[in-house]
Scaffold this motif. Structure first.
Motif, PDB file in Angstrom:
ATOM      1  N   ALA A 232       0.813  -1.223   0.000  1.00 41.70           N
ATOM      2  CA  ALA A 232       0.000   0.000   0.000  1.00 41.70           C
ATOM      3  C   ALA A 232       0.844   1.269   0.000  1.00 41.70           C
ATOM      4  O   ALA A 232       0.516   2.239  -0.677  1.00 41.70           O
ATOM      5  CB  ALA A 232      -0.923   0.002   1.219  1.00 41.70           C
ATOM      6  N   GLU A 233       1.928   1.246   0.740  1.00 42.26           N
ATOM      7  CA  GLU A 233       2.713   2.473   0.917  1.00 42.26           C
ATOM      8  C   GLU A 233       3.932   2.586   0.012  1.00 42.26           C
ATOM      9  O   GLU A 233       4.447   3.682  -0.188  1.00 42.26           O
ATOM     10  CB  GLU A 233       3.171   2.584   2.378  1.00 42.26           C
ATOM     11  N   PHE A 234       4.410   1.464  -0.509  1.00 43.24           N
ATOM     12  CA  PHE A 234       5.655   1.490  -1.262  1.00 43.24           C
ATOM     13  C   PHE A 234       5.555   0.746  -2.580  1.00 43.24           C
ATOM     14  O   PHE A 234       6.518   0.135  -3.033  1.00 43.24           O
ATOM     15  CB  PHE A 234       6.789   0.909  -0.400  1.00 43.24           C
ATOM     16  N   SER A 235       4.396   0.810  -3.208  1.00 40.38           N
ATOM     17  CA  SER A 235       4.226   0.181  -4.510  1.00 40.38           C
ATOM     18  C   SER A 235       5.115   0.899  -5.531  1.00 40.38           C
ATOM     19  O   SER A 235       5.494   2.055  -5.334  1.00 40.38           O
ATOM     20  CB  SER A 235       2.764   0.270  -4.956  1.00 40.38           C
ATOM     21  N   PRO A 236       5.443   0.230  -6.621  1.00 41.84           N
ATOM     22  CA  PRO A 236       6.249   0.905  -7.642  1.00 41.84           C
ATOM     23  C   PRO A 236       5.618   2.222  -8.113  1.00 41.84           C
ATOM     24  O   PRO A 236       6.315   3.226  -8.274  1.00 41.84           O
ATOM     25  CB  PRO A 236       6.317  -0.118  -8.779  1.00 41.84           C
ATOM     26  N   GLN A 237       4.304   2.241  -8.281  1.00 44.48           N
ATOM     27  CA  GLN A 237       3.642   3.471  -8.730  1.00 44.48           C
ATOM     28  C   GLN A 237       3.793   4.588  -7.701  1.00 44.48           C
ATOM     29  O   GLN A 237       4.057   5.733  -8.045  1.00 44.48           O
ATOM     30  CB  GLN A 237       2.168   3.220  -9.033  1.00 44.48           C
TER      31      GLN A 237
ATOM     32  N   MET B 296       6.178   4.909  -5.517  1.00 43.38           N
ATOM     33  CA  MET B 296       7.576   5.326  -5.500  1.00 43.38           C
ATOM     34  C   MET B 296       7.888   6.224  -6.689  1.00 43.38           C
ATOM     35  O   MET B 296       8.566   7.237  -6.553  1.00 43.38           O
ATOM     36  CB  MET B 296       8.497   4.114  -5.470  1.00 43.38           C
ATOM     37  N   VAL B 297       7.381   5.878  -7.868  1.00 48.16           N
ATOM     38  CA  VAL B 297       7.591   6.712  -9.053  1.00 48.16           C
ATOM     39  C   VAL B 297       6.969   8.085  -8.833  1.00 48.16           C
ATOM     40  O   VAL B 297       7.583   9.118  -9.129  1.00 48.16           O
ATOM     41  CB  VAL B 297       7.010   6.036 -10.321  1.00 48.16           C
ATOM     42  N   THR B 298       5.763   8.129  -8.290  1.00 42.01           N
ATOM     43  CA  THR B 298       5.088   9.399  -8.016  1.00 42.01           C
ATOM     44  C   THR B 298       5.884  10.230  -7.020  1.00 42.01           C
ATOM     45  O   THR B 298       6.048  11.439  -7.201  1.00 42.01           O
ATOM     46  CB  THR B 298       3.664   9.140  -7.483  1.00 42.01           C
ATOM     47  N   ALA B 299       6.408   9.593  -5.989  1.00 41.91           N
ATOM     48  CA  ALA B 299       7.187  10.316  -4.981  1.00 41.91           C
ATOM     49  C   ALA B 299       8.479  10.867  -5.568  1.00 41.91           C
ATOM     50  O   ALA B 299       8.839  12.023  -5.331  1.00 41.91           O
ATOM     51  CB  ALA B 299       7.487   9.404  -3.795  1.00 41.91           C
TER      52      ALA B 299
ATOM     53  N   ASN C 118       9.033  11.532  -8.702  1.00 41.45           N
ATOM     54  CA  ASN C 118       8.633  12.570  -9.648  1.00 41.45           C
ATOM     55  C   ASN C 118       8.419  13.895  -8.917  1.00 41.45           C
ATOM     56  O   ASN C 118       8.848  14.955  -9.389  1.00 41.45           O
ATOM     57  CB  ASN C 118       7.373  12.143 -10.396  1.00 41.45           C
ATOM     58  N   ALA C 119       7.767  13.851  -7.763  1.00 40.36           N
ATOM     59  CA  ALA C 119       7.521  15.068  -6.983  1.00 40.36           C
ATOM     60  C   ALA C 119       8.835  15.697  -6.525  1.00 40.36           C
ATOM     61  O   ALA C 119       9.001  16.921  -6.572  1.00 40.36           O
ATOM     62  CB  ALA C 119       6.625  14.755  -5.787  1.00 40.36           C
ATOM     63  N   VAL C 120       9.775  14.872  -6.096  1.00 38.46           N
ATOM     64  CA  VAL C 120      11.079  15.380  -5.654  1.00 38.46           C
ATOM     65  C   VAL C 120      11.798  16.056  -6.818  1.00 38.46           C
ATOM     66  O   VAL C 120      12.346  17.146  -6.679  1.00 38.46           O
ATOM     67  CB  VAL C 120      11.940  14.243  -5.066  1.00 38.46           C
ATOM     68  N   TYR C 121      11.795  15.401  -7.976  1.00 37.56           N
ATOM     69  CA  TYR C 121      12.462  15.974  -9.144  1.00 37.56           C
ATOM     70  C   TYR C 121      11.797  17.272  -9.590  1.00 37.56           C
ATOM     71  O   TYR C 121      12.471  18.226  -9.988  1.00 37.56           O
ATOM     72  CB  TYR C 121      12.505  14.970 -10.300  1.00 37.56           C
ATOM     73  N   ARG C 122      10.474  17.341  -9.517  1.00 39.13           N
ATOM     74  CA  ARG C 122       9.775  18.575  -9.902  1.00 39.13           C
ATOM     75  C   ARG C 122      10.178  19.736  -9.000  1.00 39.13           C
ATOM     76  O   ARG C 122      10.389  20.852  -9.470  1.00 39.13           O
ATOM     77  CB  ARG C 122       8.264  18.369  -9.870  1.00 39.13           C
ATOM     78  N   VAL C 123      10.262  19.478  -7.712  1.00 38.66           N
ATOM     79  CA  VAL C 123      10.700  20.516  -6.775  1.00 38.66           C
ATOM     80  C   VAL C 123      12.115  20.957  -7.096  1.00 38.66           C
ATOM     81  O   VAL C 123      12.412  22.155  -7.134  1.00 38.66           O
ATOM     82  CB  VAL C 123      10.578  20.021  -5.313  1.00 38.66           C
ATOM     83  N   ALA C 124      13.009  20.013  -7.365  1.00 40.05           N
ATOM     84  CA  ALA C 124      14.396  20.342  -7.690  1.00 40.05           C
ATOM     85  C   ALA C 124      14.477  21.165  -8.972  1.00 40.05           C
ATOM     86  O   ALA C 124      15.222  22.162  -9.036  1.00 40.05           O
ATOM     87  CB  ALA C 124      15.217  19.070  -7.814  1.00 40.05           C
TER      88      ALA C 124
END
Length: 90
Positions: free
Chosen positions: A66-71, A73-76, A78-84
């Motif tokens: 529920a918390e660490f599915s591949p999807q 993780m990809v979304t998380a 992606n959010a980090v890269y967008r902020v950077a």
């Protein structure tokens, strides 16, 4: 996390991040860091209560899924890269 994802019951030290993964007695067991007697007692408890292993393991696997599915993780990531990227443009 790998053991939890495999549906195995886990005994772990309650250190940064681990207590976010494991709910004591529900999806694994937590002990205080550097407490070998507590670790031994928890291992003995787990060995004497093997009937709990399937329930604990299933809850652990469900938490990881529920918390660490591949999807997720990809979304998380992606959010980090967008902020950077947004910060680098300022």
């Amino acid at each position: 996390m790998e053991a939890m994802a495999a549906g195995l019951p886990v005994i772990a030290s309650s250190v940064d991040g681990v207590q976010d993964l494991i709910a004591h007695g529900e999806s694994g067991w937590l002990i205080e860091p550097a407490q070998p007697v507590q670790l031994a007692e928890q291992i003995i408890f787990a060995l004497h209560n093997q009937n709990l292993w399937p329930q604990i393991g299933q809850a652990a696997a469900g938490r990881i899924a529920a918390e660490f599915s591949p999807q997720k993780m990809v979304t998380a990531y992606n959010a980090v890269y967008r902020v950077a990227v947004d910060r680098s443009r300022k």
